[in-house]
Write an enzyme that holds these catalytic residues in place. Structure first.
Site, PDB file in Angstrom:
ATOM      1  CG  ASP A 132      -1.661   1.229   1.449  1.00  0.00           C
ATOM      2  OD1 ASP A 132      -2.310   1.653   0.491  1.00  0.00           O
ATOM      3  OD2 ASP A 132      -1.606   1.809   2.559  1.00  0.00           O
ATOM      4  CG  LEU A 133       1.882   5.520  -2.179  1.00  0.00           C
ATOM      5  CD1 LEU A 133       3.336   5.158  -2.422  1.00  0.00           C
ATOM      6  CD2 LEU A 133       1.323   6.266  -3.402  1.00  0.00           C
ATOM      7  CG  ASP A 134      -1.796   7.442   0.382  1.00  0.00           C
ATOM      8  OD1 ASP A 134      -0.865   8.189   0.062  1.00  0.00           O
ATOM      9  OD2 ASP A 134      -2.836   7.331  -0.289  1.00  0.00           O
TER      10      ASP A 134
ATOM     11  CB  THR B 105       0.138  10.821   1.778  1.00  0.00           C
ATOM     12  OG1 THR B 105      -0.085   9.420   1.810  1.00  0.00           O
ATOM     13  CG2 THR B 105       1.221  11.136   0.780  1.00  0.00           C
TER      14      THR B 105
ATOM     15  CE  LYS C 192      -4.102   6.970   9.209  1.00  0.00           C
ATOM     16  NZ  LYS C 192      -3.285   6.597  10.363  1.00  0.00           N
TER      17      LYS C 192
ATOM     18  CB  SER D  91      -2.151   2.917  -3.661  1.00  0.00           C
ATOM     19  OG  SER D  91      -2.748   4.121  -3.246  1.00  0.00           O
ATOM     20  CB  ALA D  92      -7.580   3.429  -2.631  1.00  0.00           C
TER      21      ALA D  92
ATOM     22  CE  LYS E 144      -5.870  -0.791  -0.849  1.00  0.00           C
ATOM     23  NZ  LYS E 144      -4.676  -0.137  -0.283  1.00  0.00           N
TER      24      LYS E 144
ATOM     25  CD  GLU F  40      -3.584  -1.595   3.104  1.00  0.00           C
ATOM     26  OE1 GLU F  40      -3.923  -1.300   1.953  1.00  0.00           O
ATOM     27  OE2 GLU F  40      -3.706  -0.779   4.063  1.00  0.00           O
ATOM     28  CG  ASP F  41      -1.638   2.559   6.464  1.00  0.00           C
ATOM     29  OD1 ASP F  41      -2.054   2.197   5.344  1.00  0.00           O
ATOM     30  OD2 ASP F  41      -1.816   3.711   6.912  1.00  0.00           O
TER      31      ASP F  41
HETATM   32  C1  BG6 Z   1      -5.777   5.837   0.072  1.00  0.00           C
HETATM   33  C2  BG6 Z   1      -5.773   6.707   1.308  1.00  0.00           C
HETATM   34  O1  BG6 Z   1      -4.509   5.312  -0.148  1.00  0.00           O
HETATM   35  O2  BG6 Z   1      -6.178   6.591  -1.071  1.00  0.00           O
HETATM   36  C3  BG6 Z   1      -7.136   7.357   1.479  1.00  0.00           C
HETATM   37  O3  BG6 Z   1      -5.454   5.935   2.438  1.00  0.00           O
HETATM   38  C4  BG6 Z   1      -7.521   8.109   0.215  1.00  0.00           C
HETATM   39  O4  BG6 Z   1      -7.090   8.220   2.600  1.00  0.00           O
HETATM   40  C5  BG6 Z   1      -7.472   7.176  -0.986  1.00  0.00           C
HETATM   41  O5  BG6 Z   1      -8.833   8.665   0.339  1.00  0.00           O
HETATM   42  C6  BG6 Z   1      -7.798   7.878  -2.300  1.00  0.00           C
HETATM   43  O6  BG6 Z   1      -6.802   8.822  -2.553  1.00  0.00           O
HETATM   44  P1  BG6 Z   1      -6.852   9.965  -3.656  1.00  0.00           P
HETATM   45  O7  BG6 Z   1      -5.442  10.483  -3.673  1.00  0.00           O
HETATM   46  O8  BG6 Z   1      -7.235   9.295  -4.953  1.00  0.00           O
HETATM   47  O9  BG6 Z   1      -7.866  10.957  -3.218  1.00  0.00           O
HETATM   48 MG    MG Z   2      -2.639   3.189   3.598  1.00  0.00          MG
END
Ligand code: BG6
Ligand code: MG
Length: 221
Positions: free
Chosen positions: A9-11, A17, A45, A114-115, A145, A169-170
């Site tokens: 996962d990224l964030d 972030t 998250k 990542s989402a 997710k 994953e966090d």
């Molecule tokens: C996830 C974050 O990685 O991405 C969420 O944990 C975030 O907080 C989601 O809402 C979507 O991100 P973005 O950058 O497309 O708005």
């Molecule tokens: Mg995350």
């Protein structure tokens, strides 16, 4: 090793972030006169942009039509992009780079799951462009997710069966997504929050190849 791929996962795993998401959502919540604090932010998250907005509106017991929701989500993203466009390589979380390099040297494939639709910009800003064998993000995956789509897509892109992959994953929703994908999951963060993960470490600075081999043995992967 039987583990042939690691999906990150990224964030909150590779980069911090979450603080920028919080600042941007907080600004929107303030504008809408909705009370929103860091504890509420935990619920966002791993959750998609639109679903995050829904949670904030629910906190304020506020209903909006679809057009306004789109407008507010774009406004939040504009503020968020302002922050991440200034990110620096120093914002890569401790231990991430070392672990990724170790995996690559051991011919273990590395991917992002990542989402976030902002994944390409974040990777570029922190100098991780080209580091991963594949990227499955919010631009190509549509089910949020805990749906396993993002991790299954990442596994497909690196040409591996799910059971050969480990997810880092966090977020609670992300851990569930990994389990739903039939993958082993290492939770990054607190044991209290990420109870469902197979193994938990506070950060990638507590991960290395040796530990991954130990996890593999313990889990019978
Ligand atoms: C996830 C974050 O990685 O991405 C969420 O944990 C975030 O907080 C989601 O809402 C979507 O991100 P973005 O950058 O497309 O708005
Ligand atoms: Mg995350």
């Amino acid at each position: 090793m039987n583990i042939k791929g690691c999906i990150f996962d990224l964030d909150g795993v590779i980069v911090d972030t979450a603080k920028y998401h919080f600042l941007a959502w907080k600004r929107l919540a303030d504008q809408l006169k909705i009370r929103f604090n860091e504890e509420d932010n935990e619920r966002l998250k791993g959750v998609s942009r639109m679903d995050s907005l829904e949670i904030i509106l629910e906190l304020g017991q506020m209903r909006l039509d679809a057009k306004l929701k789109e407008e507010y989500a774009s406004l939040k993203n504009k503020w968020y992009v302002d922050y991440i466009s200034r990110m620096k390589p120093e914002e890569i979380l401790p231990g991430s780079l070392e672990f990724i390099h170790e995996l690559k040297q051991a011919s273990i494939k590395v991917a992002v799951g990542s989402a976030s639709k902002n994944t390409p910009m974040i990777l570029e800003r922190v100098g991780l462009n080209g580091m991963f064998d594949a990227i499955a993000d919010g631009n190509i995956v549509h089910k949020a997710k805990p749906d396993p789509e993002v991790f299954l897509t990442a596994a497909k892109l690196i040409g591996l069966e799910p059971r050969k992959c480990v997810v880092f994953e966090d977020a609670v929703a992300g851990v569930q997504a990994a389990l739903n994908a039939g993958m082993f999951c290492v939770g990054i963060g607190s044991e209290k929050v990420l109870k469902e993960a197979h193994y938990i470490v506070p950060g990638l600075n507590k991960m290395n190849l040796k530990k991954l081999q130990k996890i593999e043995k313990l889990s019978g992967l």
